[in-house]
Design an enzyme around this catalytic site. Sequence first.
Site, PDB file in Angstrom:
ATOM      1  N   HIS A 132       0.869  -1.184   0.000  1.00 24.86           N
ATOM      2  CA  HIS A 132       0.000   0.000   0.000  1.00 24.86           C
ATOM      3  C   HIS A 132       0.907   1.234   0.000  1.00 24.86           C
ATOM      4  CE1 HIS A 132      -2.740   2.967   1.847  1.00 24.86           C
ATOM      5  NE2 HIS A 132      -3.750   2.167   1.557  1.00 24.86           N
ATOM      6  N   ASP A 209       3.583  -3.679   7.900  1.00 21.63           N
ATOM      7  CA  ASP A 209       2.324  -2.950   7.800  1.00 21.63           C
ATOM      8  C   ASP A 209       1.210  -3.952   8.101  1.00 21.63           C
ATOM      9  OD1 ASP A 209      -0.020  -1.803   7.034  1.00 21.63           O
ATOM     10  OD2 ASP A 209       0.606  -1.333   4.985  1.00 21.63           O
ATOM     11  N   GLN A 212      -4.136  -4.580   7.405  1.00 21.15           N
ATOM     12  CA  GLN A 212      -5.168  -5.564   7.026  1.00 21.15           C
ATOM     13  C   GLN A 212      -5.088  -6.832   7.868  1.00 21.15           C
ATOM     14  OE1 GLN A 212      -7.652  -5.023   5.015  1.00 21.15           O
ATOM     15  NE2 GLN A 212      -6.978  -3.157   4.009  1.00 21.15           N
ATOM     16  N   LYS A 235      -9.999  -0.465  10.850  1.00 19.03           N
ATOM     17  CA  LYS A 235     -10.193  -1.712  10.093  1.00 19.03           C
ATOM     18  C   LYS A 235     -10.407  -2.886  11.057  1.00 19.03           C
ATOM     19  CE  LYS A 235      -7.123  -0.086   6.431  1.00 19.03           C
ATOM     20  NZ  LYS A 235      -7.952   0.437   5.368  1.00 19.03           N
ATOM     21  N   CYS A 375      -4.711   2.337  -3.554  1.00 14.79           N
ATOM     22  CA  CYS A 375      -3.441   2.886  -3.038  1.00 14.79           C
ATOM     23  C   CYS A 375      -2.309   1.893  -3.236  1.00 14.79           C
ATOM     24  CB  CYS A 375      -3.536   3.275  -1.563  1.00 14.79           C
ATOM     25  SG  CYS A 375      -4.829   4.442  -1.227  1.00 14.79           S
TER      26      CYS A 375
END
Length: 418
Positions: A132, A209, A212, A235, A375
């Site tokens: 992303h 990261d 998610q 999220k 993104c």
Amino acid sequence: MEPTATTAPSLPRSIEEIRAEFPILARRVHGEPLAYLDNGATAQKPLAVIETLDRYWREHNANVHRGVHTLSEEATALYEDARLTVASHLGADRREVVFVRNATEALNLVAYSWGRTNLKARDRIVVTEMEHHSNVVPWYQVAREKGADLDWAPIDDEGRLDLDAFGSLLERGPKLVCVAHVSNVLGTINPIAEIARMTHDAGALLVVDGAQAGPKLELDMAELGADFYALTAHKLYGPTGVGALFGRRDLLEEMPPFIGGGSMIRKVSKELITWADLPAKFEGGTPAIGEAIGFGAAVRWVDELGLPAVHAAEADLTSYALERIAEVAGLTVFGPPAGDDRGGIVSFALDGVHAHDVSEILDRHGVAVRAGHHCAQVLMQRLGVPATTRASLAVYNTRDEVDRLVEGLIDTRRVFGL
Ligand SMILES: Cc1ncc(COP(=O)(O)O)c(C=O)c1O
């Protein structure tokens, strides 16, 4: 050796009971019941979070770490309790959890603070083709400033990280490796523990990261071996405006502050300013207090459901979605086949129809999905498409909603005369 059969953990409540905890799921859109399949963008919020926020604003609102009055002490206790909840969720120490605005800010914090201090000309940073922009742009910026170089670890044709090629990039001696735990487009779950071992053997640090992964996977920082790990609350069934950066304590201790101002100092004189202890050193200014408390409530909520059970339910629905969607003619699905390394994100392209048109027609059916480059423009180039349509699943989604997605796609083809 024969693999032993294991039963997937099951959720402690029925799907109907879980859905009833999300008031928004009772909404109708264009006269149709809402099928919310845009959880990769943001998840809906359970009553446990909504009521925590409501209670905080009604009964406890005050600034933290400042007043000695009752409300301020209550707000501070709730805020720090939320930090403890997030820390214990990650198997981390409370000093290793910095509240930030979102995953983007967490990654920028590392780039600006660690990166600007430790990177120099001709140093190398590895990022992957599936990142992303949040895990690319900060590294690009700091690399530009310092004269360092970015190396792009490629993915294979099924959307998995090519670990051999990644290993070759490690031979160039990077200082830092930056990888998504779960791809927001492909659904790929990267083998972070293995990536961490390879990264550390090469003498580099690992930034993960986890935007998610947060709502899908049980996370133990020691097991994963990440040096930095970024989370975003919205999220993970929590509020917007708050997230967390996990950083190894020895690294955070050495790093300079990211944002200067109130709360992050120990002492200010005309000659010298010294920094507060961790994690306050990185939390300049009034934080998102109510939202952080809501984040704690969201983490408690998923922990009570049990992330292994959430993941198993999503994996089951993902297999069903991949199977059903394959019935739609002219449709290309991206990402690995259903399996252990595939999270509940299904991106696809429909021949002859732009992703935005697909999502607009699905919206008329009450089905909410996302369309665009997500993104992840480098990934779009790798996939050879300008955009995809993405259905992203959460614990409250059902087979019926997946069926409605498929019906909407069949109708899209009809509308376009295909
Ligand atoms: C993989 C990934 N990383 C980072 C982000 C950024 O999250 P936020 O906008 O909450 O900072 C997202 C959001 O879509 C994401 O999917």
